[in-house]
Design an enzyme around this catalytic site. Sequence first.
Site: not given
Ligand code: RIB
Length: 321
Positions: A239
């Site tokens: 992500h």
């Molecule tokens: O939902 C994904 C996000 O939440 C990413 O940034 C992961 O590292 C958590 O922080």
Amino acid sequence: MARAIVIDTDPGQDDALAILLALSSAADLDLLGVTTVAGNVGVEQTTVNALRICQLAGRSDVPVYKGCPQPILRPLHTAEFVCGPDGLAGMHLDAPRHAARDQHAVAFLIELLRTSLAPVTLCALGPLTNLALAFTQAPEIKAKIDRLVIMGGARDLGNMTAAAEFNFFVDPHAAAAVLRSGVPITLFPLNATYQAVATPARLKGFDEDGKVGRHVLSMLRRERPGGASLGGNDGHPMHDPCVIAYLLWPQLFEGRDCHVDMETAEGTTVGRSTIDWWGRSGQTPNAHVIGTVNADEMFARIAASMRILDERTAKEPKAIS
Ligand code: RIB
Ligand code: CA
């Protein structure tokens, strides 16, 4: 001239690769500081992790500032079930040989933006608590932000609940404040970032002969807990690296301006982002929302960036431990 950035983060495996990517691109990105927040794990651990990651990259000079230990109103929810007890399961990093700065992350953000002569890009990879409090305490700093690139929200299903993505679920009040701040925002919701799964084919480009490559591969080859319930079994979704890749290679992403609203009321949809992708609400867009990621090319370029990082750290004199 390199773009001045700050990364606000809750490391977390994907945060780790995002920070390494930023540090591998010094000619393009000038990382002025890393501010940490509670999210994937508690803020003491996210701060230690930020120090460990900068140390791995040979960049212990990058200042790390500890931020908020809990959301503005809601109780803290963490994600050890995904990222392991220390937040960087499988990465096996050394303990940091340096410490975070004494200044609080929110105070650092305010002071930096008040004094910066050039606009700064903020990269938000965790719950938005630090940023919301900085904007509340010193609204004038918003004028010094040229863009806020956020990983958060979901156009479709959430990953913490059916409704809500983790970062926005943890602190929906902060997310609501930031989305209403008027700061230029690019948003990476889950429907975009789940296109960036670290599949075995995409990991082939990473070089395990290098120290950084070895630690990254060890982390990303770890069996993924939760499997299909957390985005499938093909690999770990990256992500947060999408945020940094967007600054480096914007041509790999497509999106549109949308109005994004946040649900802060308690209940099954708390933390839900309502992304008006089809412009049905008639409300003025408050974010450029990414919908498409060229993930194969992104991973190929990230792999090349990790090799550059390894070549650079291999040439540098070893820190006297
Ligand atoms: O939902 C994904 C996000 O939440 C990413 O940034 C992961 O590292 C958590 O922080
Ligand atoms: Ca994160």
